[in-house]
Design a protein around this motif. Structure first.
Motif, PDB file in Angstrom:
ATOM      1  N   VAL A   1       0.832  -1.204   0.000  1.00 38.62           N
ATOM      2  CA  VAL A   1       0.000   0.000   0.000  1.00 38.62           C
ATOM      3  C   VAL A   1       0.867   1.254   0.000  1.00 38.62           C
ATOM      4  O   VAL A   1       2.065   1.223   0.308  1.00 38.62           O
ATOM      5  CB  VAL A   1      -0.939   0.017   1.224  1.00 38.62           C
ATOM      6  N   ILE A   2       0.237   2.368  -0.334  1.00 41.35           N
ATOM      7  CA  ILE A   2       0.918   3.665  -0.385  1.00 41.35           C
ATOM      8  C   ILE A   2       1.212   4.163   1.024  1.00 41.35           C
ATOM      9  O   ILE A   2       0.360   4.096   1.915  1.00 41.35           O
ATOM     10  CB  ILE A   2       0.045   4.695  -1.130  1.00 41.35           C
ATOM     11  N   ILE A   3       2.419   4.672   1.221  1.00 41.16           N
ATOM     12  CA  ILE A   3       2.755   5.344   2.481  1.00 41.16           C
ATOM     13  C   ILE A   3       3.056   6.829   2.258  1.00 41.16           C
ATOM     14  O   ILE A   3       3.107   7.595   3.221  1.00 41.16           O
ATOM     15  CB  ILE A   3       3.949   4.666   3.190  1.00 41.16           C
ATOM     16  N   GLU A   4       3.251   7.229   1.021  1.00 41.77           N
ATOM     17  CA  GLU A   4       3.405   8.642   0.704  1.00 41.77           C
ATOM     18  C   GLU A   4       2.900   8.887  -0.713  1.00 41.77           C
ATOM     19  O   GLU A   4       3.216   8.138  -1.641  1.00 41.77           O
ATOM     20  CB  GLU A   4       4.871   9.085   0.799  1.00 41.77           C
ATOM     21  N   LEU A   5       2.110   9.947  -0.863  1.00 38.86           N
ATOM     22  CA  LEU A   5       1.593  10.370  -2.169  1.00 38.86           C
ATOM     23  C   LEU A   5       1.960  11.837  -2.353  1.00 38.86           C
ATOM     24  O   LEU A   5       1.667  12.660  -1.491  1.00 38.86           O
ATOM     25  CB  LEU A   5       0.078  10.193  -2.232  1.00 38.86           C
TER      26      LEU A   5
ATOM     27  N   THR B   1      13.452   5.177   1.887  1.00 36.54           N
ATOM     28  CA  THR B   1      12.642   6.391   1.893  1.00 36.54           C
ATOM     29  C   THR B   1      12.950   7.331   3.051  1.00 36.54           C
ATOM     30  O   THR B   1      12.629   8.517   2.980  1.00 36.54           O
ATOM     31  CB  THR B   1      11.150   6.040   1.953  1.00 36.54           C
ATOM     32  N   GLY B   2      13.518   6.801   4.121  1.00 38.22           N
ATOM     33  CA  GLY B   2      13.697   7.621   5.319  1.00 38.22           C
ATOM     34  C   GLY B   2      12.433   7.718   6.151  1.00 38.22           C
ATOM     35  O   GLY B   2      12.414   8.391   7.190  1.00 38.22           O
ATOM     36  N   LEU B   3      11.371   7.059   5.725  1.00 46.76           N
ATOM     37  CA  LEU B   3      10.112   7.053   6.475  1.00 46.76           C
ATOM     38  C   LEU B   3      10.110   5.880   7.441  1.00 46.76           C
ATOM     39  O   LEU B   3      10.521   4.778   7.092  1.00 46.76           O
ATOM     40  CB  LEU B   3       8.923   6.923   5.517  1.00 46.76           C
ATOM     41  N   ASP B   4       9.642   6.131   8.662  1.00 47.21           N
ATOM     42  CA  ASP B   4       9.543   5.037   9.622  1.00 47.21           C
ATOM     43  C   ASP B   4       8.134   5.008  10.209  1.00 47.21           C
ATOM     44  O   ASP B   4       7.292   5.866   9.919  1.00 47.21           O
ATOM     45  CB  ASP B   4      10.596   5.162  10.727  1.00 47.21           C
TER      46      ASP B   4
ATOM     47  N   ASN C   1      19.068  15.610  -6.507  1.00 53.84           N
ATOM     48  CA  ASN C   1      17.972  15.886  -5.590  1.00 53.84           C
ATOM     49  C   ASN C   1      18.224  15.198  -4.261  1.00 53.84           C
ATOM     50  O   ASN C   1      19.236  14.524  -4.077  1.00 53.84           O
ATOM     51  CB  ASN C   1      16.633  15.448  -6.187  1.00 53.84           C
ATOM     52  N   GLY C   2      17.280  15.339  -3.341  1.00 53.59           N
ATOM     53  CA  GLY C   2      17.463  14.821  -1.993  1.00 53.59           C
ATOM     54  C   GLY C   2      17.227  13.334  -1.903  1.00 53.59           C
ATOM     55  O   GLY C   2      17.423  12.591  -2.865  1.00 53.59           O
ATOM     56  N   ALA C   3      16.775  12.921  -0.736  1.00 53.52           N
ATOM     57  CA  ALA C   3      16.541  11.501  -0.471  1.00 53.52           C
ATOM     58  C   ALA C   3      15.418  10.978  -1.365  1.00 53.52           C
ATOM     59  O   ALA C   3      14.719  11.739  -2.028  1.00 53.52           O
ATOM     60  CB  ALA C   3      16.179  11.301   0.995  1.00 53.52           C
ATOM     61  N   HIS C   4      15.262   9.670  -1.368  1.00 54.18           N
ATOM     62  CA  HIS C   4      14.247   9.029  -2.211  1.00 54.18           C
ATOM     63  C   HIS C   4      12.880   9.237  -1.571  1.00 54.18           C
ATOM     64  O   HIS C   4      12.328   8.353  -0.915  1.00 54.18           O
ATOM     65  CB  HIS C   4      14.552   7.543  -2.361  1.00 54.18           C
ATOM     66  N   ARG C   5      12.330  10.451  -1.764  1.00 53.61           N
ATOM     67  CA  ARG C   5      10.998  10.779  -1.280  1.00 53.61           C
ATOM     68  C   ARG C   5      10.133  11.214  -2.444  1.00 53.61           C
ATOM     69  O   ARG C   5      10.614  11.728  -3.446  1.00 53.61           O
ATOM     70  CB  ARG C   5      11.082  11.896  -0.231  1.00 53.61           C
ATOM     71  N   ALA C   6       8.823  11.038  -2.307  1.00 55.27           N
ATOM     72  CA  ALA C   6       7.907  11.265  -3.421  1.00 55.27           C
ATOM     73  C   ALA C   6       7.957  12.697  -3.935  1.00 55.27           C
ATOM     74  O   ALA C   6       7.971  12.935  -5.143  1.00 55.27           O
ATOM     75  CB  ALA C   6       6.484  10.883  -2.998  1.00 55.27           C
TER      76      ALA C   6
END
Length: 278
Positions: free
Chosen positions: A62-66, A104-107, A184-189
């Motif tokens: 599932v999606i965690i960031e859009l 992603t750096g997301l936790d 660009n920065g980190a692997h974020r959407a």
């Protein structure tokens, strides 16, 4: 008598490149507002979309960031204005794979209790002449499933622009971006959305933007070719040809605008008798 020490710097000559042979990369900043380019009367609306997910499976993950961002372009494919950034996190209500956290750096703490603003996201997408993703075959089904949408034109800046013909190497977003002088920065959407907009604004030939080519090709008929039953040993051959692996269908595939040459290529290189010998 001791021998003179060897010149250990000789083998490092490649590290001392002349300044003219170096490339400087600049941090990408995609600013909101008019770009000062093209015809400001152009009212075509593009929306670039990117998602981060719990994994690669369309059925289980599932999606965690859009993230999404609107822009306007004129009839020559020049981006005339860029809108604000939109980004939403969403709690998947399940543990995250450590690989996704590193990527992603997301936790889990950052995602706890977060939810996508469905109304806002649907409204933005509804305003688009075309929705664009750098890997639309991945992003589109996930976005449409999550927001309960269907239909509407989508375009893929990865597969529907002939980057090789334009003199670029590869098709990955970060690598393409570096070839126009940015990182660009980190692997974020949101960062990936801005990277895609920068690539769309770049020229693939004198006076012709990548966006112009994408719009032209995305509104033309195309075919999805799947190399069903291809031997595992041919994966490198297929990758070199431009095929991509569909995790859910378990098949190599590629979008083409003329299927006949591709059918001949598959017959000769994948399904030929010599390829199927034990």
């Amino acid at each position: 008598m001791k021998a003179a020490p060897a010149d250990r710097s000789a083998g490092l000559e490649w590290m001392r490149m002349p300044e003219a042979e170096t490339r400087v990369l600049h941090r990408l900043r995609v600013r909101e507002g008019d770009t000062g380019l093209g015809d400001p009367g152009g009212w075509n609306v593009g929306v670039v979309v990117d998602v981060e997910t719990t994994g690669l499976s369309a059925t289980d993950d599932v999606i965690i960031e859009l993230a999404m961002r609107r822009f306007r372009w004129d009839d020559a494919g020049r981006i005339t204005s860029i809108g604000q950034r939109y980004s939403w996190l969403e709690d998947p209500c399940r543990p995250l794979d450590p690989k996704i956290v590193r990527l992603t750096g997301l936790d889990e703490a950052m995602l706890a209790g977060q939810e996508i603003d469905e109304h806002a996201a649907r409204s933005i997408l509804a305003s688009a002449t075309v929705t664009i993703a750098h890997n639309a075959s991945f992003d589109r089904p996930r976005v449409e499933s999550r927001l309960e949408l269907s239909g509407g034109p989508w375009a893929c800046s990865c597969s529907e622009i002939d980057w090789a013909e334009a003199g670029f190497d590869g098709r990955s977003l970060g690598y393409l971006l570096s070839q126009i002088g940015f990182y660009n920065g980190a692997h974020r959407a949101s960062d990936d959305v801005d990277s895609t907009i920068a690539l769309l604004a770049s020229e693939v030939s004198p006076g012709r933007t990548a966006l112009a080519e994408l719009v032209e090709r995305s509104f033309s008929d195309s075919w999805i070719v799947r190399a069903k039953g291809a031997a595992f040993e041919l994966k490198d051959v297929l990758k070199a040809r431009g095929y991509r692996w569909d995790v859910d269908r378990k098949v190599w595939w590629m979008e083409v605008f003329d299927r006949t040459p591709e059918e001949w290529w598959l017959a000769a290189n994948v399904y030929g008798k010599r390829q199927n010998l034990p």
